[in-house]
Design a protein around this motif. Structure first.
Motif, short mmCIF file in Angstrom:
data_model
loop_
_atom_site.label_atom_id
_atom_site.label_comp_id
_atom_site.label_asym_id
_atom_site.label_seq_id
_atom_site.Cartn_x
_atom_site.Cartn_y
_atom_site.Cartn_z
N VAL A 1 5.99 10.53 -0.13
CA VAL A 1 4.94 9.51 -0.06
C VAL A 1 4.96 8.76 -1.38
CG1 VAL A 1 2.47 9.08 0.19
CG2 VAL A 1 3.54 10.93 1.48
N TYR A 2 4.91 7.43 -1.30
CA TYR A 2 4.99 6.59 -2.49
C TYR A 2 3.76 5.69 -2.62
CZ TYR A 2 9.95 7.83 -1.99
OH TYR A 2 11.13 8.51 -1.85
N GLN A 3 3.47 5.33 -3.85
CA GLN A 3 2.46 4.32 -4.23
C GLN A 3 1.02 4.80 -4.14
OE1 GLN A 3 3.46 1.42 -5.61
NE2 GLN A 3 5.59 2.02 -5.27
N GLY A 4 0.67 5.63 -3.19
CA GLY A 4 -0.71 6.06 -3.04
C GLY A 4 -1.49 5.11 -2.16
N PRO A 5 -2.60 5.59 -1.61
CA PRO A 5 -3.38 4.75 -0.68
C PRO A 5 -3.98 3.54 -1.38
CG PRO A 5 -4.58 6.76 -1.24
CD PRO A 5 -3.21 6.92 -1.81
N ARG A 6 -4.02 2.44 -0.66
CA ARG A 6 -4.61 1.20 -1.19
C ARG A 6 -5.23 0.45 -0.02
NH1 ARG A 6 -0.33 -0.74 -3.93
NH2 ARG A 6 -0.97 0.23 -5.89
N ASP A 7 -6.52 0.12 -0.13
CA ASP A 7 -7.18 -0.59 0.95
C ASP A 7 -6.77 -2.06 0.94
OD1 ASP A 7 -8.62 -1.74 -1.14
OD2 ASP A 7 -10.48 -0.68 -0.71
N GLY B 1 0.83 -1.21 0.00
CA GLY B 1 0.00 0.00 0.00
C GLY B 1 0.85 1.24 0.00
N GLU B 2 0.29 2.32 0.51
CA GLU B 2 1.02 3.58 0.58
C GLU B 2 2.16 3.48 1.59
OE1 GLU B 2 -0.95 7.64 0.57
OE2 GLU B 2 -0.30 7.49 2.68
N ILE B 3 3.33 3.95 1.20
CA ILE B 3 4.48 3.96 2.10
C ILE B 3 5.08 5.37 2.07
CG2 ILE B 3 5.02 1.50 1.99
CD1 ILE B 3 7.05 2.11 -0.16
N GLU C 1 9.38 4.25 -6.06
CA GLU C 1 8.76 4.73 -7.29
C GLU C 1 8.19 3.63 -8.17
OE1 GLU C 1 12.23 7.47 -6.21
OE2 GLU C 1 11.96 5.31 -6.48
N ASN C 2 8.75 2.44 -8.11
CA ASN C 2 8.30 1.35 -8.98
C ASN C 2 7.08 0.65 -8.41
OD1 ASN C 2 11.50 1.51 -9.34
ND2 ASN C 2 10.58 0.80 -11.24
N PRO C 3 6.21 0.11 -9.27
CA PRO C 3 5.04 -0.62 -8.76
C PRO C 3 5.48 -1.77 -7.85
CG PRO C 3 4.83 -0.21 -11.12
CD PRO C 3 6.23 0.19 -10.75
N ALA C 4 4.74 -1.97 -6.77
CA ALA C 4 5.12 -2.98 -5.78
C ALA C 4 5.28 -4.37 -6.40
CB ALA C 4 4.11 -3.01 -4.64
N PRO C 5 4.35 -4.85 -7.25
CA PRO C 5 4.54 -6.20 -7.83
C PRO C 5 5.86 -6.31 -8.61
CG PRO C 5 2.29 -5.47 -8.15
CD PRO C 5 3.05 -4.28 -7.64
N GLU C 6 6.24 -5.25 -9.32
CA GLU C 6 7.48 -5.25 -10.09
C GLU C 6 8.68 -5.41 -9.16
OE1 GLU C 6 9.79 -1.74 -12.40
OE2 GLU C 6 7.77 -2.18 -13.15
#
Length: 321
Positions: free
Chosen positions: A20-26, A12-14, A272-277
Motif C-alpha cells: 500500500v502506497y501514499q496513505g489514505p487521502r480524501d 490518494g492511496e494506491i 514511494e515518491n510523493p504524487a506531485p513529485e
C-alpha cells in the motif's frame, strides 16, 4: 500543447497485491495535492467514488480551477460483478451496469464533461473453458449499443471511450488490444462509442502505440489518450518515456500528424515518491518528448519512410537530440 489531466485515484492511496502506497487521502486532500503539479488543467474523476457529495466536488473543481477532463466509469467493483459486468453471463448484471452507465452519462452531461472512459479490466478469464466467448461478445455489444443510443439521445456531445488492456486482474482481458477494441466499436456501430488509447496498455499488448493511434484515427475512433510507460511485460504505469523513449517520440509525432487535439491524461503510479513529485516529472518528460517529436521535419520523414531505410531514419533522429 495538449491539455493535461491526472486520474484522481492516483492522488490518494494506491495499492497492488502486496503493498500500500501514499496513505489514505480524501477528496479535499487529492485536490490539495493536485495544486502542487505545474501545468495541470483537469482531473479524470472516478465514478462513482468521487461523487459521494456532488455539490462538494463541484465546489472543489471551482475552487481550484480544474476542468473535469473525463469521468472514469468503474465497471469493476469489490462488492459485485466479480465475473464481469458488460460480458457477464447473467443478464441482470449487464442490465445493472448499463443502468449505472446511463446515470454516469446524465452526470457528465450536467457537468459539461464530454468524455466518459471505462476500462473493462475484469471482463475476461483466467482459465480456458471458463467463459462462453460468444455469449460474452453478444452481451458486451448489446450493452454498448444501449449505452450509445442513450447518450445520443440525452447527451449527444458525450463520447464513450473504451480502454483496452491485455491482462490484469484477469490473466487475459476480453478486450486486450487496439484491434479488438476497434472490432468491438465497429460491431457496436455507434458514432459515440470509441477508444481510449492507453500507451502503457498498447505496449503491454505488444503494439507500436503510434501504429495503434494511426489505425484508430483512420477509423474515427481515437477519442482519448492515457500516457504512462512500462517494460512491455506488466502494466507498471511508469513515468512516460522512462523505458520506451522512441515509442513515445513516434507516438507524439503521429498525434501531431493526425491532428489529435484532445486530452493527455496521466495514468502514472506514484508508489514511494510523493504524487506531485512523480507527476511533475511526468509532465516535464512528456513536454520534452513532444518537443523532440516537433523537431522532426515532416517532409523529410515522409521521404525517409517512403524509402524504408531504417539506418537513415535513425541517423536523422539522433541529430534531433
Amino acid at each position: 500543447m495538449y491539455k493535461q489531466a491526472i486520474i484522481s485515484n492516483f492522488l490518494g492511496e494506491i495499492r497492488n497485491r502486496f503493498m500500500v502506497y501514499q496513505g489514505p487521502r480524501d477528496l479535499d486532500g487529492k485536490f490539495e495535492s493536485a495544486k502542487q503539479i505545474k501545468g495541470l488543467s483537469g482531473l479524470e474523476l472516478a465514478y462513482p467514488q468521487d461523487f459521494a457529495d456532488r455539490a462538494h466536488l463541484d465546489a472543489l473543481l471551482k475552487k481550484y480551477g480544474y476542468e473535469a477532463a473525463a469521468l472514469n466509469f468503474r465497471c469493476r467493483r469489490n462488492d459485485k460483478w466479480l465475473r464481469g459486468s458488460f460480458t457477464s453471463s447473467h443478464s441482470e448484471d449487464v442490465d445493472e451496469v448499463v443502468q449505472e452507465m446511463k446515470t454516469c452519462i446524465d452526470c457528465a452531461h450536467e457537468m459539461g464533461v464530454r468524455y466518459i472512459t471505462t476500462c473493462p479490466l475484469n471482463e475476461g478469464h483466467d482459465y480456458l473453458f471458463e467463459m462462453d466467448y460468444s455469449v460474452a461478445y453478444d452481451n458486451i455489444v448489446r450493452a454498448f449499443r444501449e449505452i450509445g443510443d442513450y447518450a445520443a439521445e440525452r447527451a449527444p456531445e458525450i463520447r464513450i471511450c473504451i480502454e483496452y488492456k491485455y491482462s490484469e486482474p484477469r490473466t487475459r482481458c476480453f478486450i486486450a488490444g487496439a484491434g479488438e477494441a476497434l472490432a468491438l466499436c465497429q460491431e457496436v456501430d455507434r458514432e459515440n462509442i470509441g477508444v481510449n488509447l492507453d500507451i502503457g496498455h498498447a505496449l503491454q499488448a505488444g503494439e507500436r502505440p503510434a501504429q495503434s493511434a494511426a489505425m484508430l484515427h483512420k477509423a474515427g475512433k481515437l477519442f482519448y489518450v492515457h500516457v504512462n510507460d512500462n517494460d512491455r511485460i506488466g502494466d507498471w504505469d511508469m513515468i512516460p518515456g522512462s523505458i520506451n523513449f522512441w515509442d513515445f517520440v513516434e507516438f507524439f509525432y503521429y498525434l501531431r500528424r493526425i491532428g489529435y487535439s484532445g486530452w493527455l491524461t496521466y495514468d502514472v503510479y506514484p508508489k514511494e515518491n510523493p504524487a506531485p513529485e512523480v507527476f511533475n516529472s511526468s509532465f516535464q518528460a512528456v513536454s520534452k518528448l513532444i518537443e523532440i517529436a516537433g523537431r522532426i521535419d515532416s517532409a523529410k520523414m515522409d521521404q525517409l519512410m517512403y524509402e524504408r531505410n531504417p539506418v537513415a531514419v535513425m541517423n536523422y533522429l539522433y541529430t534531433l537530440l
